[in-house]
Design an enzyme around this catalytic site. Structure first.
Site, PDB file in Angstrom:
ATOM      1  CB  VAL A  63      -0.818   0.206   1.304  1.00 39.27           C
ATOM      2  CG1 VAL A  63      -1.712   1.370   1.336  1.00 39.27           C
ATOM      3  CG2 VAL A  63      -2.002  -1.163   1.330  1.00 39.27           C
ATOM      4  CB  ALA A  67       3.748   0.974  -4.146  1.00 39.39           C
ATOM      5  CB  SER A  68       9.006   1.469  -2.444  1.00 36.19           C
ATOM      6  OG  SER A  68       9.882   2.310  -1.952  1.00 36.19           O
ATOM      7  CE  LYS A  69       5.482   9.005  -4.194  1.00 33.31           C
ATOM      8  NZ  LYS A  69       4.961  10.268  -3.998  1.00 33.31           N
ATOM      9  CE  LYS A 124       2.783  -3.467  -7.066  1.00 31.16           C
ATOM     10  NZ  LYS A 124       3.916  -3.894  -6.325  1.00 31.16           N
TER      11      LYS A 124
HETATM   12  C1  G6P Z   1       5.695  -0.958  -0.470  1.00 32.98           C
HETATM   13  C2  G6P Z   1       5.381  -1.522   0.582  1.00 32.98           C
HETATM   14  C3  G6P Z   1       4.384  -0.432   1.551  1.00 32.98           C
HETATM   15  C4  G6P Z   1       5.021   0.812   1.242  1.00 32.98           C
HETATM   16  C5  G6P Z   1       5.089   1.134  -0.303  1.00 32.98           C
HETATM   17  C6  G6P Z   1       5.638   2.894  -0.335  1.00 32.98           C
HETATM   18  O1  G6P Z   1       4.500  -1.382  -1.387  1.00 32.98           O
HETATM   19  O2  G6P Z   1       5.228  -2.738   0.450  1.00 32.98           O
HETATM   20  O3  G6P Z   1       4.567  -0.901   2.888  1.00 32.98           O
HETATM   21  O4  G6P Z   1       4.121   1.720   1.871  1.00 32.98           O
HETATM   22  O5  G6P Z   1       5.936   0.252  -0.782  1.00 32.98           O
HETATM   23  O6  G6P Z   1       6.839   2.723   0.089  1.00 32.98           O
HETATM   24  P1  G6P Z   1       7.539   4.129   0.239  1.00 32.98           P
HETATM   25  O7  G6P Z   1       9.158   3.552   0.431  1.00 32.98           O
HETATM   26  O8  G6P Z   1       7.490   5.073  -0.810  1.00 32.98           O
HETATM   27  O9  G6P Z   1       7.097   4.829   1.433  1.00 32.98           O
END
Ligand code: G6P
Ligand code: MG
Length: 223
Positions: free
Chosen positions: A48, A116-118, A146
């Site tokens: 998420v 999804a991670s930045k 997603k």
């Molecule tokens: C992945 C992880 C999430 C997280 C998301 C955004 O999907 O499973 O737990 O919140 O990335 O990550 P970020 O590094 O951008 O905070």
């Protein structure tokens, strides 16, 4: 099965266990706001986005923030999270991730990240995994979360492949759904009881052979 030409990997929970760091940072934030949440609730945050995670956590605490404070806490949480990531070592990759990526690349498969991670580029650098990837699609590129398939569709496109030429590796239910919504088969990494929608599920990449996975997936293709 010869027509699978690309592999698209989720990052958190598939290649690296960052969930513990996300949990610690979000929990620190919740504690500052005067409430707590547990590891069971943390499961709901996997896959998420940062923004949606904060909205969910605030709902658990029954807290509403002004838009400015919402931004402030997203930043704070990320600063705390990055304190852990900056110290991350290559041996924090999940068991077998390095070997699996290396063997897949050597076998000629195109490889993309669909996360999804930045923070994905920093994490890949810390793990010394960046060189494996032909394309990196992450939270800085994708606008939809997603189970929207955007991140994987962009990954396939960046590899120059059609969705049905790509196989997705995911640990989150929403990620498996995103793969299916994009017309891709999904390899679940985790527990079969949780990832019930994945075509095949393995506990991790450790000891996995791509040929064996493709063989298992044969039954999901029309003759
Ligand atoms: C992945 C992880 C999430 C997280 C998301 C955004 O999907 O499973 O737990 O919140 O990335 O990550 P970020 O590094 O951008 O905070
Ligand atoms: Mg994940």
């Amino acid at each position: 099965m010869e027509h699978i030409k690309g592999l698209i990997f989720d990052l958190d929970g598939v290649l690296v266990d960052t969930a513990k760091y996300h949990f610690l940072a979000w929990r620190r934030m919740a504690n500052e706001l005067g409430f707590d949440f547990n590891e069971h609730q943390n499961e709901q945050l996997k896959g998420v986005s940062r923004k949606q995670s904060l909205a969910l956590i605030l709902s658990w605490g029954g807290i509403t923030l002004s838009p400015a404070d919402f931004e402030k806490y997203m930043r704070l949480k990320n600063d705390w999270y990055l304190e852990f990531i900056q110290k991350m070592q290559p041996d924090e990759a999940l068991p077998g991730a390095d070997v699996f990526l290396r063997q897949s690349k050597a076998a000629g498969y195109k490889i993309a990240l669909g996360s999804a991670s930045k923070n994905s580029r920093l994490i890949l650098d810390k793990l010394q995994f960046t060189h494996f990837f032909d394309a990196i699609i992450d939270g800085n590129v994708a606008t939809e979360s997603k189970p929207n398939p955007q991140v994987f569709l962009l990954g396939a496109k960046a590899l120059g492949l059609t969705p049905n030429q790509c196989l997705v590796f995911e640990d989150a239910i929403a990620g498996i759904q995103a793969a299916h919504n994009g017309g891709m088969l999904a390899v679940g990494i985790g527990q079969p009881e949780i990832l019930t929608q994945a075509e095949v599920v393995y506990p991790g990449l450790d000891g996995l052979q791509l040929a064996a996975i493709l063989n298992e997936l044969k039954t999901f293709y029309k003759a």
